[in-house]
Motif scaffolding. Structure first.
Motif, PDB file in Angstrom:
ATOM      1  N   SER A  50       0.836  -1.198   0.000  1.00  0.00           N
ATOM      2  CA  SER A  50       0.000   0.000   0.000  1.00  0.00           C
ATOM      3  C   SER A  50       0.872   1.250   0.000  1.00  0.00           C
ATOM      4  CB  SER A  50      -0.912   0.010   1.226  1.00  0.00           C
ATOM      5  OG  SER A  50      -0.152   0.221   2.405  1.00  0.00           O
ATOM      6  N   LYS A  51       0.286   2.352  -0.420  1.00  0.00           N
ATOM      7  CA  LYS A  51       1.024   3.614  -0.423  1.00  0.00           C
ATOM      8  C   LYS A  51       1.462   3.983   0.989  1.00  0.00           C
ATOM      9  CE  LYS A  51      -1.464   5.354  -4.477  1.00  0.00           C
ATOM     10  NZ  LYS A  51      -2.381   6.401  -5.003  1.00  0.00           N
ATOM     11  N   ALA A  52       0.599   3.735   1.975  1.00  0.00           N
ATOM     12  CA  ALA A  52       0.942   4.058   3.358  1.00  0.00           C
ATOM     13  C   ALA A  52       2.118   3.216   3.838  1.00  0.00           C
ATOM     14  CB  ALA A  52      -0.272   3.846   4.269  1.00  0.00           C
ATOM     15  N   ASP A  53       2.095   1.914   3.522  1.00  0.00           N
ATOM     16  CA  ASP A  53       3.204   1.048   3.930  1.00  0.00           C
ATOM     17  C   ASP A  53       4.489   1.438   3.213  1.00  0.00           C
ATOM     18  OD1 ASP A  53       1.730  -0.388   5.730  1.00  0.00           O
ATOM     19  OD2 ASP A  53       1.290  -2.043   4.351  1.00  0.00           O
ATOM     20  N   ALA A  54       4.392   1.794   1.950  1.00  0.00           N
ATOM     21  CA  ALA A  54       5.577   2.214   1.207  1.00  0.00           C
ATOM     22  C   ALA A  54       6.206   3.447   1.846  1.00  0.00           C
ATOM     23  CB  ALA A  54       5.212   2.499  -0.251  1.00  0.00           C
ATOM     24  N   HIS A  55       5.373   4.393   2.270  1.00  0.00           N
ATOM     25  CA  HIS A  55       5.890   5.596   2.932  1.00  0.00           C
ATOM     26  C   HIS A  55       6.555   5.236   4.257  1.00  0.00           C
ATOM     27  CE1 HIS A  55       4.651   9.164   0.555  1.00  0.00           C
ATOM     28  NE2 HIS A  55       3.795   8.293   0.011  1.00  0.00           N
ATOM     29  N   ARG A  56       5.968   4.297   5.012  1.00  0.00           N
ATOM     30  CA  ARG A  56       6.568   3.894   6.290  1.00  0.00           C
ATOM     31  C   ARG A  56       7.911   3.205   6.076  1.00  0.00           C
ATOM     32  NH1 ARG A  56       1.083   3.178   8.062  1.00  0.00           N
ATOM     33  NH2 ARG A  56       0.957   1.115   7.086  1.00  0.00           N
ATOM     34  N   VAL A  57       8.018   2.428   4.994  1.00  0.00           N
ATOM     35  CA  VAL A  57       9.273   1.720   4.715  1.00  0.00           C
ATOM     36  C   VAL A  57      10.352   2.680   4.219  1.00  0.00           C
ATOM     37  CG1 VAL A  57      10.341   0.065   3.129  1.00  0.00           C
ATOM     38  CG2 VAL A  57       8.200  -0.514   4.265  1.00  0.00           C
ATOM     39  N   LEU A  58       9.972   3.580   3.322  1.00  0.00           N
ATOM     40  CA  LEU A  58      10.958   4.418   2.650  1.00  0.00           C
ATOM     41  C   LEU A  58      11.271   5.717   3.384  1.00  0.00           C
ATOM     42  CD1 LEU A  58       9.560   3.973  -0.970  1.00  0.00           C
ATOM     43  CD2 LEU A  58      11.541   2.825   0.025  1.00  0.00           C
TER      44      LEU A  58
END
Length: 219
Positions: A50-58
């Motif tokens: 998800s976009k939210a998970d991608a932001h948390r990872v990156l």
């Protein structure tokens, strides 16, 4: 994010520990965040990132522009020679995020002491494919590593085996023969980089390269 094994998909090899991406035997440079995004997508395959998970990872704990993620996805697609309209590897899940949609298989353990193993590529009239260590059947059979219906090619024509840094070609009793550099194969023959061989009249060339180690770069 880190991929713990070397993965082969299409003509690409991804090594998370070495932070290395190769395509058709050539090192492909990615920015640090784009490489991390690719690893995150591959690790979650086939689930959606998800976009939210991608932001948390990156970008943990950091606010960034919403355009940053699509820009990184475009960088990853360009590195993989992928097309957003007909994706082979990275598909868009509209309103949610992105997912890795390609078939990936483990190549083997990461190389020791920073040395990279040879990259094997098979060139034929249908294109260019990357091969990991293992056994590959060549012919008109559906399990053949190259799909062909060429006349003069038997259903189970030949076997290509790659192991221990060596490539071996074996004819499987084909009707029209297997030829290496225009000499008919009797038994098993070792192949070197640049060797040309034929299944009947269908030509192939084995290409072997050992890429140099290269780190990913920051933007």
């Amino acid at each position: 994010m880190r991929v713990s094994v070397r993965l082969l998909f299409g003509e690409c090899v991804l090594d998370g520990d070495a932070r290395l991406l190769q395509r058709a035997g050539e090192t492909v440079r990615l920015t640090t965040k784009a490489f991390d995004l690719l690893c995150a997508l591959v690790e979650r395959r086939p689930r959606v990132l998800s976009k939210a998970d991608a932001h948390r990872v990156l970008w943990p704990g950091v606010h960034v522009s919403d355009a940053n993620l699509p820009n990184l996805v475009n960088e990853v697609r360009a590195a993989l020679a992928d097309d957003a309209r007909s994706p082979r590897f990275v598909r868009t899940v509209h309103g949610i995020g992105y997912a890795f949609c390609g078939e990936a298989s483990a190549v083997g353990a990461p190389p020791a002491d920073g040395e990279l193993p040879p990259v094997y590529r098979l060139e034929w009239p249908g294109g260019l494919i990357a091969l990991a260590e293992g056994e590959y059947m060549l012919g008109r059979h559906p399990e053949s590593v190259v799909p062909t219906s060429a006349a003069g090619v038997s259903r189970r024509h030949a076997r290509l085996r790659i192991a221990g840094g060596q490539a071996l070609l074996e004819d499987l009793g084909s009707r029209h023969g297997t030829f290496v550099n225009d000499r008919r194969v009797e038994g098993t023959v070792a192949l070197a980089s640049g060797d040309r061989f034929r299944l009947g009249a269908l030509p192939f060339t084995l290409l072997v390269s050992r890429p140099a180690f290269s780190e990913t770069r920051d933007p």
